[in-house]
Design a protein around this motif. Structure first.
Motif, mmCIF file in Angstrom:
data_model
loop_
_atom_site.group_PDB
_atom_site.id
_atom_site.type_symbol
_atom_site.label_atom_id
_atom_site.label_comp_id
_atom_site.label_asym_id
_atom_site.label_seq_id
_atom_site.Cartn_x
_atom_site.Cartn_y
_atom_site.Cartn_z
ATOM 1 N N THR A 77 0.760 -1.274 -0.128
ATOM 2 C CA THR A 77 -0.044 -0.104 0.066
ATOM 3 C C THR A 77 0.742 1.276 -0.111
ATOM 4 N N ASP B 107 -5.623 -1.151 -5.021
ATOM 5 C CA ASP B 107 -5.280 -1.939 -3.745
ATOM 6 C C ASP B 107 -6.187 -3.081 -3.254
ATOM 7 N N GLU B 108 -5.695 -4.260 -3.647
ATOM 8 C CA GLU B 108 -6.696 -5.376 -3.395
ATOM 9 C C GLU B 108 -7.965 -5.215 -3.881
HETATM 10 MG MG MG Z 1 -2.079 -2.724 2.243
#
Ligand code: MG
Ligand code: ATP
Lengths: 387, 244
Positions: free
Chosen positions: B55, B176-177
């Motif tokens: 991240t 992000d994911e």
């Molecule tokens: Mg993360």
């Protein structure tokens, strides 16, 4: 640049919270208008009165009378244009609870000093025929529009009155209903002939106060000095004050009261500020991620701060408008409740404007704190709060 | 398409990026001299253990966070040299972010969420309207314009978030994911959507994921470990021919 639509969107999404915030500001602003108007009403009584009139009363106490024989001597003082006198009557109309002021006066000189014969304009407004009718008839009286309305009196009505200080059964005939041209003078007083009182009592020979009307206002100290010194060694020592100073004696009793009212008003505003700030801080806490998202999307820090500020101003401004609107709407009803306590009750434009400014200031103040916080939080920290 | 991206121009170039955090008086090197090149039209997957700095890396690439040292050049611009105000404006033009938890604004409808980034452009109301409808149509939500996020499923919310990221037609997407909070079926359909964006619209995508199936869909997979990126042999797919 600023996503304004978020403000109504948030308000709509938490209607109860928004309502409570607006409501608390509205109540505070309403109370502010109410208290401030009581204060301005009292102050107006002092400041609006003219100083071409000076009032002579007993130096001992307001409740001690002066002999009517002083009348001619005061009239003879240089600079005095006309002199009239007032005598407090008291009395009971129907029921002791029905209270309003009653004075016996000398109608012709009263007309000179307060009526249409005064060169500076009348305080008590009556048609010429009404003045004449009042002067001509020994049992005539005139009454203020407010009490006439309250009791449903019409010209020609007979008004019975029982004496208390001056015992006896009196009966007056209403010959005029006056309004006043100056808010310092109420419309709730009944005036009748001193001669009628004097006869009923078999000669009282005294009056409560003399009012002298001067050639010009600058003469007040001079006239006051020469009247007071004339009687300084007699049993009837007296004190002569400008009308303004005379009324201020009564208002002095109110002095601490206005301070107290201002204090309450201030405290209520502080409470409203705390409620608003609390809500906005709570909102800000719940919206940290939103701030992070807005910053991620590229909204500048300043826009995001401004959004919080505007929300505060919008909520408090709305509260302010509601508060002022409500107080204007209930103004007449409030006056009828407060009549017994305050001489006048009318919400001044200055008061409304001040109330709206205060509401806006509350909004700016309570929006600025979360606004600065939102503007300054680094975007990464705002996003990490939840995600 | 995937193979072709190797010859294209470099769109993101990170060189010797260092990012540290101090925790209890101790300095932790989250990114430790990291280098990365992302080419136009490429779909890059990043994997790595939790806490490895994925991240953090996306934030640095997207101009949300500053590295302690090193350079990030994105679309020819040295983003470290920009003031925070200019950086915000740069983000709005060049980067579309997609988050694991969607991060839609709950008080705004799908339409308004997608319109949000367009408020920063010079488009007028009608142009914005067309753009919002196109973006929501692209993610298959033309019928859900006026739904609030809490009236949508997780998969639908993520689609709205993708539409929001696409609305301004940014230079690249950072995800992000994006499937981290979704069930397998919704995850697969989100990956299909990203594949479409990458393949048909030529969108450059940098995607962090824990899910090997998601990583499989990308052109290239890098592992973040001990602050640097390691190229990874792919299961089931041959490594791309280098340059040729
Ligand atoms: Mg993360
Ligand atoms: N503001 C901060 N202060 C201190 N440490 C931080 C901060 N932000 C991140 N870190 C640390 O940096 C490291 C990398 O964090 P990051 O969120 O980038 O990891 P990640 O790879 O995305 O993990 P995950 O897979 O769990 O999302 C972690 O050890 C984290 O604790």
């Amino acid at each position: 640049m600023t996503p304004w639509m978020l403000i109504p969107a948030h308000v709509r999404r938490s209607p109860l919270r928004s309502f409570l915030t607006v409501g608390s500001v509205a109540i505070a602003i309403f109370l502010f208008c109410l208290l401030r108007t009581v204060v301005t009403g009292i102050e107006a009584t002092v400041s609006k009165t003219s100083s071409t009139r000076v009032i002579t009363s007993s130096a001992v106490s307001l409740f001690v009378n002066l002999p009517v024989s002083m009348w001619d001597k005061i009239r003879a003082v240089d600079g005095v244009r006309a002199v009239t006198h007032w005598t407090w009557f008291g009395g009971v109309y129907v029921d002791p609870k029905e209270f309003f002021a009653r004075f016996s006066v000398d109608p012709p000189s009263f007309r000179e000093v307060y009526g249409d014969r005064h060169p500076g304009g009348a305080i008590y407004l009556l048609a010429e025929e009404e003045w004449t009718a009042f002067e001509r008839e020994r049992t005539a009286c005139i009454a203020g529009a407010d009490i006439a309305e309250k009791y449903g009196w019409k010209v020609g009505d007979r008004i019975p009155m029982q004496g208390t200080i001056y015992p006896g059964d009196y009966e007056f005939t209403l010959r005029g209903i006056y309004r006043t041209s100056n808010a310092s003078f109420d419309q709730q007083t009944l005036f009748f002939h001193w001669k009628y009182l004097d006869e009923m009592q078999g000669g009282i020979g005294s009056v409560s106060t003399f009012t002298s009307d001067l050639e010009s206002p600058e003469l007040a100290p001079l006239v006051a000095g020469s009247v007071d010194s004339q009687f300084s060694s007699s049993a009837n020592r007296c004190i002569t004050l400008t009308e303004q100073a005379f009324q201020a004696q009564f208002v002095a009793m109110w002095g601490n009261y206005t301070l107290f009212l201002s204090f309450i008003g201030g405290a209520v505003l502080v409470a409203a500020f705390m409620v608003t700030l609390n809500t906005l801080l709570l909102n800000a806490r719940e919206r940290v991620t939103e701030v992070g998202v807005l910053k991620t999307l590229g909204f500048p820090d300043a826009s995001i701060g401004l959004l919080n500020l505007a929300e505060g101003v919008a909520l408090c401004g709305l509260g302010g408008l509601c508060g002022v609107g409500f107080s204007l709407a209930v103004e007449p009803a409030l006056f009828s409740v407060l009549k017994a306590f305050v001489p006048t009750f009318s919400i001044l434009p200055e008061t409304s404007a001040a109330a709206l400014c205060i509401a806006t200031a509350l909004g700016l103040l309570s929006g600025a704190i979360p606004g600065v916080m939102a503007a300054r939080i680094p975007v990464v920290r705002a996003l990490r709060r939840v995600g | 398409m995937a193979a072709g991206s190797a010859g294209r121009r470099v769109i993101i170039e990170a060189a010797d990026v260092v990012k540290t955090y101090t925790r209890g008086g101790e300095t932790v090197y989250v990114l430790d001299g990291l280098d990365l090149e992302v080419r136009e039209g490429e779909w890059l997957a990043l994997m790595g253990p939790s806490g490895s700095g994925k991240t953090t890396l996306l934030n640095v690439l997207g101009g949300l966070d500053h590295p302690d040292s090193g350079n990030v050049i994105a679309d020819g611009e040295d983003i470290e040299a920009l003031s925070s105000r200019d950086l915000a404006a740069w983000r709005s033009r060049h980067v579309g972010f997609i988050f694991q938890l969607y991060n839609l604004i709950p008080v705004l409808t799908a339409y308004q969420n997608v319109e949000l980034p367009l408020l920063l452009t010079s488009l007028d109301r009608r142009e914005r309207d067309a753009q919002v409808r196109t973006a929501l149509g692209l993610v298959g939500l033309a019928e859900r314009l006026h739904h609030y996020p809490n009236q949508l499923s997780g998969g639908q919310e993520q689609r709205v978030a993708i539409a929001r990221a696409l609305a301004t037609d940014p230079t690249f997407l950072l995800a992000d994911e994006p499937t981290g909070d979704l069930d397998a079926r919704s995850a697969a359909s989100i990956l299909d959507l990203l594949a479409t964006l990458n393949r048909d619209l030529g969108k450059t995508i940098v995607m962090v994921t824990h899910d090997p199936r998601a990583a499989d869909r990308a052109d290239r997979l890098l592992h973040l470990e001990k602050g640097v990126l390691l190229e990874q042999e792919r299961r089931g797919r041959a490594p791309r021919p280098d340059g040729a």
